[in-house]
Design an enzyme around this catalytic site. Structure first.
Site, short mmCIF file in Angstrom:
data_model
loop_
_atom_site.label_atom_id
_atom_site.label_comp_id
_atom_site.label_asym_id
_atom_site.label_seq_id
_atom_site.Cartn_x
_atom_site.Cartn_y
_atom_site.Cartn_z
N SER A 195 -4.88 -3.46 -56.59
CA SER A 195 -6.07 -3.91 -56.04
C SER A 195 -7.37 -3.33 -56.63
CB SER A 195 -6.06 -3.95 -54.46
OG SER A 195 -6.12 -2.52 -53.97
N LYS A 196 -7.21 -2.01 -56.84
CA LYS A 196 -8.25 -1.32 -57.34
C LYS A 196 -8.52 -1.56 -58.88
CE LYS A 196 -9.62 1.07 -53.79
NZ LYS A 196 -10.93 0.71 -52.78
N SER A 248 -11.31 3.96 -56.75
CA SER A 248 -10.53 5.17 -56.58
C SER A 248 -9.94 5.42 -58.08
CB SER A 248 -9.28 4.86 -55.77
OG SER A 248 -8.03 5.70 -56.03
N MET A 292 -11.13 -8.58 -42.83
CA MET A 292 -11.56 -9.13 -44.30
C MET A 292 -10.23 -9.72 -44.76
SD MET A 292 -14.60 -8.47 -45.37
CE MET A 292 -16.25 -7.78 -44.75
N TYR A 295 -1.84 -0.83 -53.81
CA TYR A 295 -3.24 -0.35 -53.72
C TYR A 295 -3.84 -0.23 -55.21
CZ TYR A 295 -6.74 3.16 -52.73
OH TYR A 295 -7.80 4.21 -52.80
N SER A 296 -3.22 0.52 -56.10
CA SER A 296 -3.52 0.77 -57.33
C SER A 296 -3.84 -0.54 -58.14
CB SER A 296 -2.57 1.51 -58.13
OG SER A 296 -2.84 1.64 -59.45
N ASP A 299 -11.75 13.69 -47.79
CA ASP A 299 -11.14 14.26 -46.63
C ASP A 299 -11.30 13.44 -45.29
OD1 ASP A 299 -13.89 14.66 -45.79
OD2 ASP A 299 -13.72 16.92 -45.34
N HIS A 304 -14.39 -1.30 -47.64
CA HIS A 304 -13.05 -1.06 -46.77
C HIS A 304 -11.75 -1.27 -47.51
CE1 HIS A 304 -14.15 -5.40 -47.90
NE2 HIS A 304 -12.74 -5.68 -47.48
N ILE A 305 -10.93 -1.02 -46.88
CA ILE A 305 -9.36 -0.93 -47.32
C ILE A 305 -8.56 -1.39 -46.12
CG2 ILE A 305 -9.45 0.11 -49.49
CD1 ILE A 305 -8.25 2.52 -48.06
N1 LIG Z 1 -10.30 8.91 -48.67
C1 LIG Z 1 -9.89 9.02 -49.83
O1 LIG Z 1 -9.16 9.94 -50.14
C2 LIG Z 1 -10.31 7.83 -50.88
C3 LIG Z 1 -9.87 8.26 -52.19
C4 LIG Z 1 -10.35 7.38 -53.38
C5 LIG Z 1 -10.67 6.20 -52.88
N2 LIG Z 1 -11.23 5.86 -51.61
C6 LIG Z 1 -11.89 4.59 -51.20
O2 LIG Z 1 -13.03 4.95 -50.42
C7 LIG Z 1 -13.22 3.92 -49.61
C8 LIG Z 1 -13.12 4.29 -48.09
O3 LIG Z 1 -11.95 5.08 -47.78
P1 LIG Z 1 -11.72 5.87 -46.25
O4 LIG Z 1 -10.59 6.91 -46.68
O5 LIG Z 1 -13.06 6.09 -45.63
O6 LIG Z 1 -11.19 4.66 -45.52
P2 LIG Z 1 -10.68 4.73 -43.99
O7 LIG Z 1 -11.17 5.74 -43.39
O8 LIG Z 1 -9.21 4.21 -43.64
O9 LIG Z 1 -11.62 3.25 -43.58
C9 LIG Z 1 -11.33 2.05 -43.87
C10 LIG Z 1 -12.36 1.31 -43.17
O10 LIG Z 1 -12.01 0.11 -43.47
C11 LIG Z 1 -11.90 -0.71 -42.13
N3 LIG Z 1 -10.56 -1.87 -42.21
C12 LIG Z 1 -9.24 -1.58 -42.18
N4 LIG Z 1 -8.75 -2.74 -42.54
C13 LIG Z 1 -9.55 -3.83 -42.57
C14 LIG Z 1 -9.55 -5.22 -42.34
N5 LIG Z 1 -8.36 -5.87 -42.28
N6 LIG Z 1 -11.04 -5.82 -42.12
C15 LIG Z 1 -12.12 -5.26 -42.21
N7 LIG Z 1 -12.11 -3.85 -42.30
C16 LIG Z 1 -11.01 -3.15 -42.31
C17 LIG Z 1 -11.51 0.41 -41.12
O11 LIG Z 1 -12.02 -0.21 -39.86
P3 LIG Z 1 -11.13 -1.09 -38.83
O12 LIG Z 1 -9.89 -0.46 -38.77
O13 LIG Z 1 -11.86 -0.94 -37.53
O14 LIG Z 1 -11.00 -2.46 -39.25
C18 LIG Z 1 -12.43 1.35 -41.76
O15 LIG Z 1 -13.61 1.16 -41.18
C19 LIG Z 1 -11.86 2.94 -49.93
O16 LIG Z 1 -12.11 1.86 -50.64
C20 LIG Z 1 -10.98 3.75 -50.53
O17 LIG Z 1 -10.11 2.99 -51.25
C21 LIG Z 1 -10.76 6.79 -50.57
#
Ligand SMILES: NC(=O)c1ccc[n+]([C@@H]2O[C@H](COP(=O)([O-])OP(=O)(O)OC[C@H]3O[C@@H](n4cnc5c(N)ncnc54)[C@H](OP(=O)(O)O)[C@@H]3O)[C@@H](O)[C@H]2O)c1
Ligand SMILES: *[C@@H]1O[C@H](CO)[C@@H](O)[C@H](O)[C@H]1NC(C)=O
Length: 292
Positions: free
Chosen positions: A185-186, A169, A92, A182-183, A218, A119-120
């Site tokens: 971008s959100k 977030s 992306m 990151y903040s 988590d 995605h992030i």
């Molecule tokens: N977990 C938390 O505590 C938390 C808290 C607040 C908000 N959020 C939000 O929730 C969402 C999901 O978070 P998560 O913790 O589940 O994230 P994650 O486990 O790190 O998953 C990120 C996903 O994005 C993909 N990705 C990473 N780089 C990419 C790139 N350059 N192009 C396309 N895809 C890419 C990754 O797959 P590949 O590496 O295979 O590309 C993976 O599928 C995000 O928007 C995050 O900001 C999460």
């Protein structure tokens, strides 16, 4: 005085009753046969969203960079009952790829009902390192690709009276240290999508936009990122994924998960900005912050 208090209490009761009875109820059948794109679905919250949608009988197209992981998620979606499941591999960071995902998904699905932007790119939990290239990278992946996909998907979603779901977030509502870019971008997502929502209303485009304000969840990557520095109880990704789908299906403007802590911090930030940011800084284990 007693009379006034009773009156106010009754009024509040009535308002609450109205709120609960008038808010529509979620039913998993709402997603049956729906055509959905989920980005960042190779792991974490996106992966769990795909599994819930599969169980509900939706058509899913998932995307991320890692093909082996996507293949496994697609297989599991099919075994859980997805009407169909496909993956598209790419980064992306490339806006042409972001647009291509929508074009290819449209061909696979003959249309689109829901676009879940999730995605992030990985960004650490550490001090800002003055690296402009890194800020550009984070803005491209976390923000601009969301815009690129939305532009391509808008005509399709207009036709289906569909929905855009944007995963953000607490860091996109309340600024905090160690996640500067990151903040940013959100926050950009809030500005873009909360403004666009109003234009859709004005232009009578019946596309709902749901902004999801998440607290700590988590997922493997999040737990690794904060490890040692922030000692906070995370909420489960499976439950989080379901709340995101519910918010989209019910066409809500925003969802907060876990509700109490994210809503409390957002309201407090509006009322008394310094109190809440100071509280957050005090929770950090500063000696464990890795060098940027
Ligand atoms: N977990 C938390 O505590 C938390 C808290 C607040 C908000 N959020 C939000 O929730 C969402 C999901 O978070 P998560 O913790 O589940 O994230 P994650 O486990 O790190 O998953 C990120 C996903 O994005 C993909 N990705 C990473 N780089 C990419 C790139 N350059 N192009 C396309 N895809 C890419 C990754 O797959 P590949 O590496 O295979 O590309 C993976 O599928 C995000 O928007 C995050 O900001 C999460
Ligand atoms: C907008 O779309 C939703 C979902 O298709 C539908 O329930 C609602 O009635 C539509 N609203 C208008 C004003 O057309």
């Amino acid at each position: 005085m007693g009379l006034l208090k009773n009156f106010l209490l009754s009024l509040m009761g009535l308002l609450l009753a109205y709120y609960f009875y008038s808010s529509p109820e979620f039913k998993p059948e709402m997603l049956k046969g729906k055509r959905v794109i989920i980005t960042g679905a190779s792991t974490g919250i996106g992966e769990q969203i795909a599994y819930h949608l599969a169980k509900m009988g939706a058509h899913v197209v998932i995307t991320a960079r890692t093909e082996e992981k996507l293949k496994k998620v697609v297989d599991k979606c099919l075994s859980l009952g997805a009407a169909s499941a496909h993956f598209i591999t790419g980064s992306m960071e490339d806006m042409a790829f972001a647009r291509q995902v929508v074009i290819r998904a449209e061909k696979l699905l003959q249309g689109l009902d829901m676009l879940i932007l999730n995605h992030i790119t990985t960004s650490g939990f550490t001090y800002f390192n003055n690296d402009l290239e890194n800020v550009l990278h984070i803005m491209k992946v976390n923000y601009l690709s969301y815009v690129a996909m939305t532009i391509k998907a808008t005509p399709l979603l207009k036709k289906s009276q569909g929905s855009i779901v944007v995963v953000s977030s607490l860091a996109g509502k309340v600024p905090g240290p160690l996640t500067v870019a990151y903040s940013a971008s959100k926050f950009a997502l809030d500005g873009f999508f909360s403004s666009l929502r109003q234009e859709f209303i004005m232009q009578k485009k019946n596309i709902s936009i749901t902004l999801c304000i998440l607290g700590l969840i988590d997922t493997e990557n999040a737990m690794k990122t904060i490890s040692g520095v922030l000692d906070s109880e995370p909420a489960p990704k499976e439950d989080c994924a379901l709340e995101i789908i519910k918010g989209g299906a019910l066409r809500q403007d925003e969802i907060y998960y876990s509700f109490l802590s994210t809503k409390f911090h957002t309201v407090m930030r509006a009322l008394t900005p310094n109190l809440i940011t100071e509280h957050f800084r005090k929770k950090l284990n500063v000696k464990n912050i890795k060098s940027p």
